[in-house]
Design a protein around this motif. Structure first.
Motif, PDB file in Angstrom:
ATOM      1  N   CYS A 102       0.862  -1.192   0.000  1.00 58.70           N
ATOM      2  CA  CYS A 102       0.000   0.000   0.000  1.00 58.70           C
ATOM      3  C   CYS A 102       0.895   1.238   0.000  1.00 58.70           C
ATOM      4  N   PRO A 103       0.335   2.399  -0.340  1.00 62.57           N
ATOM      5  CA  PRO A 103       1.129   3.631  -0.227  1.00 62.57           C
ATOM      6  C   PRO A 103       1.607   3.811   1.212  1.00 62.57           C
ATOM      7  N   ALA A 104       2.759   4.424   1.382  1.00 64.71           N
ATOM      8  CA  ALA A 104       3.319   4.552   2.734  1.00 64.71           C
ATOM      9  C   ALA A 104       4.139   5.826   2.869  1.00 64.71           C
ATOM     10  N   THR A 105       4.230   6.293   4.100  1.00 61.84           N
ATOM     11  CA  THR A 105       5.072   7.436   4.450  1.00 61.84           C
ATOM     12  C   THR A 105       5.996   6.997   5.578  1.00 61.84           C
ATOM     13  N   ALA A 106       7.288   7.260   5.430  1.00 58.61           N
ATOM     14  CA  ALA A 106       8.244   6.974   6.501  1.00 58.61           C
ATOM     15  C   ALA A 106       8.363   8.218   7.381  1.00 58.61           C
ATOM     16  N   LEU A 107       8.240   8.029   8.688  1.00 61.15           N
ATOM     17  CA  LEU A 107       8.349   9.142   9.635  1.00 61.15           C
ATOM     18  C   LEU A 107       9.516   8.881  10.578  1.00 61.15           C
ATOM     19  N   ILE A 108      10.542   9.705  10.495  1.00 61.04           N
ATOM     20  CA  ILE A 108      11.674   9.564  11.410  1.00 61.04           C
ATOM     21  C   ILE A 108      11.200   9.916  12.819  1.00 61.04           C
ATOM     22  N   LYS A 109      11.565   9.069  13.795  1.00 56.40           N
ATOM     23  CA  LYS A 109      11.080   9.205  15.178  1.00 56.40           C
ATOM     24  C   LYS A 109       9.551   9.243  15.200  1.00 56.40           C
ATOM     25  N   GLY A 110       8.958   8.414  14.361  1.00 55.64           N
ATOM     26  CA  GLY A 110       7.502   8.404  14.198  1.00 55.64           C
ATOM     27  C   GLY A 110       6.755   8.047  15.456  1.00 55.64           C
ATOM     28  N   ASP A 111       7.391   7.242  16.342  1.00 54.47           N
ATOM     29  CA  ASP A 111       6.678   6.853  17.573  1.00 54.47           C
ATOM     30  C   ASP A 111       6.517   8.034  18.522  1.00 54.47           C
ATOM     31  N   GLY A 112       7.239   9.118  18.279  1.00 49.36           N
ATOM     32  CA  GLY A 112       7.057  10.342  19.058  1.00 49.36           C
ATOM     33  C   GLY A 112       6.191  11.359  18.349  1.00 49.36           C
ATOM     34  N   ARG A 113       5.783  11.042  17.101  1.00 45.55           N
ATOM     35  CA  ARG A 113       5.027  12.008  16.290  1.00 45.55           C
ATOM     36  C   ARG A 113       3.597  11.564  15.998  1.00 45.55           C
ATOM     37  N   SER A 114       3.422  10.265  15.745  1.00 48.46           N
ATOM     38  CA  SER A 114       2.115   9.747  15.331  1.00 48.46           C
ATOM     39  C   SER A 114       1.570   8.789  16.387  1.00 48.46           C
ATOM     40  N   VAL A 115       0.311   9.021  16.805  1.00 47.65           N
ATOM     41  CA  VAL A 115      -0.279   8.122  17.814  1.00 47.65           C
ATOM     42  C   VAL A 115      -0.441   6.700  17.273  1.00 47.65           C
ATOM     43  N   SER A 116      -0.647   6.561  15.964  1.00 48.31           N
ATOM     44  CA  SER A 116      -0.796   5.212  15.380  1.00 48.31           C
ATOM     45  C   SER A 116       0.518   4.436  15.471  1.00 48.31           C
ATOM     46  N   ILE A 117       1.622   5.124  15.178  1.00 43.24           N
ATOM     47  CA  ILE A 117       2.933   4.473  15.279  1.00 43.24           C
ATOM     48  C   ILE A 117       3.276   4.205  16.743  1.00 43.24           C
TER      49      ILE A 117
END
Length: 201
Positions: A124-139
């Protein structure tokens, strides 16, 4: 400032309806599988207090993992020690992530992936988020669930192979774990492709 729902909201506004947060744990340990979780949160039922799993106590993680499972769609998957040794740890963690997403059981519109790389086999389409666990509640939710599941696996393995302290160190290369490796040798759950273990063989 903890993670929020802004990235998810941006994607929802762009027309994506099912957003999954994905994270893995266990890239650094010398033993045990690498574990990934995929979590689809409902915008109106986000548990309070989601944060990067590394910043939470074990008790708090256990509590939040239960809360997440009550209100979200959750899938957990692994890549085995054998797969880590054959593929390398990065590819194995990506494999676990793809398995976790597929395990959600329905079509996902977009994935938010913790880190700076998108697994090449993702469907599926995706976005990589550096330090994503501090930025996105889903991550953050995915990081909590993955950590709780993997820690329990390591506690179970510690009972089968006492002396390495896996119930405390989860297989990470602590001093006690390294000393135990020298004293007790390599178990079938050690990653032979990792330098510390490889050098002992």
């Amino acid at each position: 400032m903890g993670p929020d729902f802004e990235e998810e909201q941006r994607l929802l506004s762009a027309g994506f309806s099912v957003i999954v947060g994905v994270d893995e744990v266990g890239r650094g340990p010398l033993a045990g599988p690498v574990t990934a979780a995929a979590v689809v949160l409902r915008p109106d039922q986000i548990p309070e207090g989601l944060a990067d799993s590394k910043k939470l106590s074990a008790k708090r993680r256990d509590y939040l993992a239960e809360e997440i499972r009550k209100v979200a769609w959750v899938s957990v998957a692994h890549a085995s020690v054998e797969e880590i040794d054959v593929l390398n740890i990065l590819q194995a963690s990506h494999l676990a992530m793809c398995r976790a997403i597929e395990g959600i059981g329905f079509s996902v519109d977009h994935a938010l992936i913790d880190g700076n790389m998108i697994p090449r086999d993702i469907k599926c389409p995706a976005t990589a988020l550096i330090k994503g666990d501090g930025r996105s509640v889903s991550i953050a939710a995915a990081s909590i669930v993955a950590k709780v599941v993997r820690d329990r696996i390591m506690v179970d393995l510690a009972q089968q192979h006492p002396g390495y302290g896996w119930e405390k160190n989860a297989g990470y290369p602590t001093k006690a774990h390294r000393v135990a490796l020298e004293d007790l040798g390599v178990t079938p759950h050690h990653r032979r492709s990792f330098k510390t273990v490889h050098n002992m063989l």
